[in-house]
Every structure is written in C-alpha cells, then in structure tokens.
Enzyme design. Structure first.
Site, PDB file in Angstrom:
ATOM      1  CG  ASP A  53      42.455 -35.455  13.967  1.00 40.06           C
ATOM      2  OD1 ASP A  53      41.634 -35.164  14.863  1.00 40.06           O
ATOM      3  OD2 ASP A  53      42.785 -34.634  13.083  1.00 40.06           O
ATOM      4  N   GLY A  66      33.864 -34.945   4.883  1.00 35.71           N
ATOM      5  CA  GLY A  66      34.025 -34.237   3.615  1.00 35.71           C
ATOM      6  C   GLY A  66      34.263 -32.761   3.792  1.00 35.71           C
ATOM      7  N   GLY A  67      33.586 -31.961   2.962  1.00 34.44           N
ATOM      8  CA  GLY A  67      33.759 -30.521   2.970  1.00 34.44           C
ATOM      9  C   GLY A  67      34.439 -30.031   1.706  1.00 34.44           C
ATOM     10  CD1 TRP A  68      36.340 -24.851  -0.667  1.00 37.62           C
ATOM     11  CD2 TRP A  68      34.959 -25.858  -2.108  1.00 37.62           C
ATOM     12  NE1 TRP A  68      36.594 -24.323  -1.915  1.00 37.62           N
ATOM     13  CE2 TRP A  68      35.764 -24.921  -2.823  1.00 37.62           C
ATOM     14  CE3 TRP A  68      34.029 -26.615  -2.811  1.00 37.62           C
ATOM     15  CZ2 TRP A  68      35.647 -24.727  -4.201  1.00 37.62           C
ATOM     16  CZ3 TRP A  68      33.910 -26.433  -4.175  1.00 37.62           C
ATOM     17  CH2 TRP A  68      34.702 -25.500  -4.865  1.00 37.62           C
ATOM     18  CG  ASP A 127      25.902 -34.304   6.334  1.00 34.57           C
ATOM     19  OD1 ASP A 127      24.758 -34.276   5.840  1.00 34.57           O
ATOM     20  OD2 ASP A 127      26.811 -33.503   6.014  1.00 34.57           O
ATOM     21  CG  ASP A 152      30.015 -31.323   2.738  1.00 38.43           C
ATOM     22  OD1 ASP A 152      29.707 -31.111   1.547  1.00 38.43           O
ATOM     23  OD2 ASP A 152      30.378 -30.423   3.510  1.00 38.43           O
ATOM     24  CD  GLU A 162      31.094 -28.686  -0.217  1.00 36.13           C
ATOM     25  OE1 GLU A 162      31.518 -27.649  -0.782  1.00 36.13           O
ATOM     26  OE2 GLU A 162      30.793 -28.712   0.984  1.00 36.13           O
ATOM     27  CG  MET A 175      25.533 -27.327   1.156  1.00 36.95           C
ATOM     28  SD  MET A 175      27.280 -27.748   0.942  1.00 36.95           S
ATOM     29  CE  MET A 175      27.208 -28.711  -0.572  1.00 36.95           C
ATOM     30  CB  THR A 176      20.062 -22.735  -0.495  1.00 37.54           C
ATOM     31  OG1 THR A 176      19.694 -22.882   0.886  1.00 37.54           O
ATOM     32  CG2 THR A 176      19.405 -23.849  -1.298  1.00 37.54           C
ATOM     33  CE1 TYR A 177      26.620 -23.506   2.480  1.00 38.72           C
ATOM     34  CE2 TYR A 177      24.592 -23.379   3.743  1.00 38.72           C
ATOM     35  CZ  TYR A 177      25.756 -24.035   3.422  1.00 38.72           C
ATOM     36  OH  TYR A 177      26.070 -25.228   4.037  1.00 38.72           O
ATOM     37  CG  ASP A 178      29.305 -20.311  -0.188  1.00 40.70           C
ATOM     38  OD1 ASP A 178      29.312 -19.200   0.386  1.00 40.70           O
ATOM     39  OD2 ASP A 178      29.826 -21.322   0.299  1.00 40.70           O
ATOM     40  CD1 TRP A 204      29.731 -22.344   7.293  1.00 42.46           C
ATOM     41  CD2 TRP A 204      29.704 -24.561   7.578  1.00 42.46           C
ATOM     42  NE1 TRP A 204      31.013 -22.740   7.554  1.00 42.46           N
ATOM     43  CE2 TRP A 204      31.030 -24.094   7.732  1.00 42.46           C
ATOM     44  CE3 TRP A 204      29.448 -25.928   7.712  1.00 42.46           C
ATOM     45  CZ2 TRP A 204      32.101 -24.940   8.005  1.00 42.46           C
ATOM     46  CZ3 TRP A 204      30.507 -26.773   7.987  1.00 42.46           C
ATOM     47  CH2 TRP A 204      31.813 -26.289   8.129  1.00 42.46           C
TER      48      TRP A 204
END
Length: 373
Positions: free
Chosen positions: A72, A99-101, A136, A138, A140, A211-214, A354
């Site tokens: 946008d 992308g993204g969560w 990239d 992403d 999820e 994504m070795t977190y959360d 991140w």
C-alpha cells in the site's frame, strides 16, 4: 674479503630460504562470514540503526491482494526509506517479507499453477520496481490454522511448488538486471513445520530464518524460555529449543550455512505463576504482555521487584517477581553471545532477529555483531 663474501652469501641464502618458506606456506583462509539479519516493522528511527553491523534488513510486511504481492502507499514509502539506507552502507541487503502471524491468503495463493505464478511474478516485479534485493516468505504455517488462517492438507506440496515458482520468477527478472534476487523463508520448527517438506523447499532457498522464539507464549500451558538455546533442566522432554530446531533442519539435509537461528528483541510476561523454581516452567493463570528490550531494561531487569536469573543449561535469562508472582522470559546480551558462539561452533549461517525497532540503543545488535566476529 673472503669473510665478507662468505657472510654475504649466508645472508642471501637465508633470505632465499625465508622467501621459499613463505611461498610454500598454505595461504591463510578468510574467516567465515556470519549474517546478521533483522526484521523491521517500524520506520521512524532509521537514522539510529548502525547499518555497518547488519547484513540484511527484512521489511515487514508486504500484503496479498487478489493473489498478488503488493504494497500500500504507506508501505511503499517505508520501503523506500529502507532502500535509502544503502546510501550509507552499499552492501546492506533490503529484503521484502510477505506474510506474518495471522496473515491469510497463502493457502489459496499456493493452490494452483495459475495462482502460484500470479504470486511469484508480482513478487519479482515488486522487488525490481522498488530496488529491493530479495523476498522472504513468512507463511505461519503451511497446514496449520492456529493463527486463524485458512489451511489445506495440500499445503505441504503446494508450499514447495510456490517457492519453486517464486525462484523461477526471481531468476527471470534477475537475469534482465544481471543480478541474483535472494529467496528466504521465516520458518518454525517441531510441530509447526510438519506441513513443510524441508528437503524439497531447501532447493529453492538461499537461507532459512528459523523462528526460534515464542517457544513459550500465551498458547502454551506453562512458562519457560521462549527463545532458549538449549533445554533447561526443568523443561519437558519435548520442549522446543534452538539447538533442537537446528538438528531438525540439518537432519532434513539443509546445509548448516543456510540456517540462521532466531533471537528475540522482546520478552514475554506471565502472571499468577506457581512459585516453584522461581516460576520457571510452571503453570500460570494469565498471560500478561510482551515487552520490548528498552522497556525490559528500564522497568524490569533487577527493578521493581523483578530479579534476574540465569539458566546455565538453557543459556537463557529470566526474571521472577516473588511478590507479584510474575515471570518474564527474554534474550539479552549474554544469551545472544551464547547463541553467537553456538553459530560459530556449528558453522551456521548467522543470527536473525525480530524486531529492529525494539533495539533503539543498539545493545542487542551490538552483542550479535561482536559475538559473530
């Protein structure tokens, strides 16, 4: 005179021997280069970023509209600001993430040859039009609906086909510009990667952003290290950890230098936590919130009743407030140094994190950069 000639001959001989030895010595190999790659989602403090210590910034996020990767007006303006950073550091890579969560639309975009081509061609054209260096993806997660997104049993195969289509489009557009556009994925591990054929997608990718977190969050039944390097003595046998994620992808045939482990520039706080073991891997009654690194420094770490502890096994810090029974898990310079050492010991590709704006003072980026030198 004879003594002088003899001495001169010895000097010439010794010099020749030293030169011969130097020429026959194996040349020193250059030190490996480890990538420092950061996602960035906020763009109001770009002048504070030390771009000399970052290899790639990943713009978050592009959108999908009618199956096409688009920006946008506000996103396009922010991407231009990022690309302008290359004037300060020409080698800086600028990658666009889509992308993204909770981001929906991937399952449909990957479902047919026509939709995959639409996605791929629009992505390649977007990069070329905006002076970016790569894409990239992403998603999820393929085959999963935890984020409230559509999924399909066919996602596993279609994800491979989607990335193949993107790789072909990037190569075609890149050929017209005499350049290589990179392709990476943000990808989880353990149960969240069972919808991905890792070995198959590997062939299309330049690297994997793990994504070795959360690992522990509002959807898990206990507290714990949300971005721990190794298993804690208290963690369950099936706990997700950074080293286990690396093992999973290596076992699937991914070259170690294509694996970038993830770091978190934020912490996660849990409330009404059982007091055993200072709240570590304990049940809790409610999830409180996430906190960026500057807020952790200002309000929490050894402040206001929160005491910092270090888990030697996990190589991770955590905070415990015995009065309020609150627990916080996070990354800090010490844990990032441990991750950097792990990257070097295992010849991995580097560290991804991140998110860039959560490090306004540069503490965490500096720790990664220093650790990987």
């Amino acid at each position: 005179m004879r003594t002088t000639i003899h001495t001169l001959s010895r000097i010439i001989f010794l010099g020749a021997a030293i030169l011969l030895a130097a020429c026959s010595t194996t040349p020193t190999q250059p030190a490996p280069h480890y990538r420092v790659v950061g996602y960035i989602a906020h763009f109001d403090q770009l002048d504070t970023i030390d771009v000399a210590k970052i290899d790639t910034l990943i713009f978050a996020f592009a959108q999908l509209k009618d199956g096409q990767v688009v920006l946008d007006a506000d996103s396009a303006a922010n991407l231009r600001k990022l690309v302008a950073l290359k004037q300060r550091q020409p080698r800086l890579g600028i990658v666009v993430s889509v992308g993204g969560w909770t981001f929906d639309g991937f399952s449909d975009a990957a479902s047919t040859e026509t939709s995959r081509r639409r996605f791929a061609d629009s992505a390649a054209q977007l990069l070329a039009a905006n002076g970016a260096d790569g894409l990239d993806v992403d998603w999820e997660y393929p085959g999963h609906s935890e984020g409230g997104v559509k999924s399909s049993p066919n996602d596993r195969e279609n994800f491979t086909l989607l990335l193949q289509a993107v790789r072909q489009s990037l190569d075609a557009v890149g050929a017209t510009h005499s350049r290589h556009y990179t392709l990476s994925v943000a990808i989880a591990d353990g149960p969240f990667v069972d919808g991905v054929d890792i070995a198959a997608v590997n062939r299309s990718l330049d690297w994997f952003n793990l994504m070795t977190y959360d690992f522990n969050n509002s959807m898990t039944p206990t507290t714990g290290h949300h971005t721990g390097l190794h298993a804690s003595a208290l963690s369950p046998p099936n706990a997700r950890t950074t080293d286990r994620a690396v093992d999973e992808f290596r076992a699937a045939g991914v070259a170690t230098d294509k694996l970038l482990i993830g770091a978190a520039f934020y912490g996660r706080e849990f409330g009404d936590v059982s007091a055993h073991h200072n709240g570590l891997y304990q049940p809790y009654k409610h999830y409180v919130d996430g906190h960026p690194w500057p807020v952790l420094k200002r309000d929490f770490i050894d402040r206001n009743g929160y005491v910092r502890y270090w888990d030697t096994e996990a190589q991770a810090p955590y905070l415990w407030n015995a009065t309020t029974q609150r627990f916080i898990t996070y990354d800090d310079p010490q844990s990032l140094a441990a991750k950097a050492a792990f990257v070097k010991a295992n010849h991995l590709g580097g560290i991804m994190y991140w998110e860039q704006s959560n490090d306004s003072d540069g503490d965490l980026t500096e720790a990664i950069w220093q650790g990987l030198r």
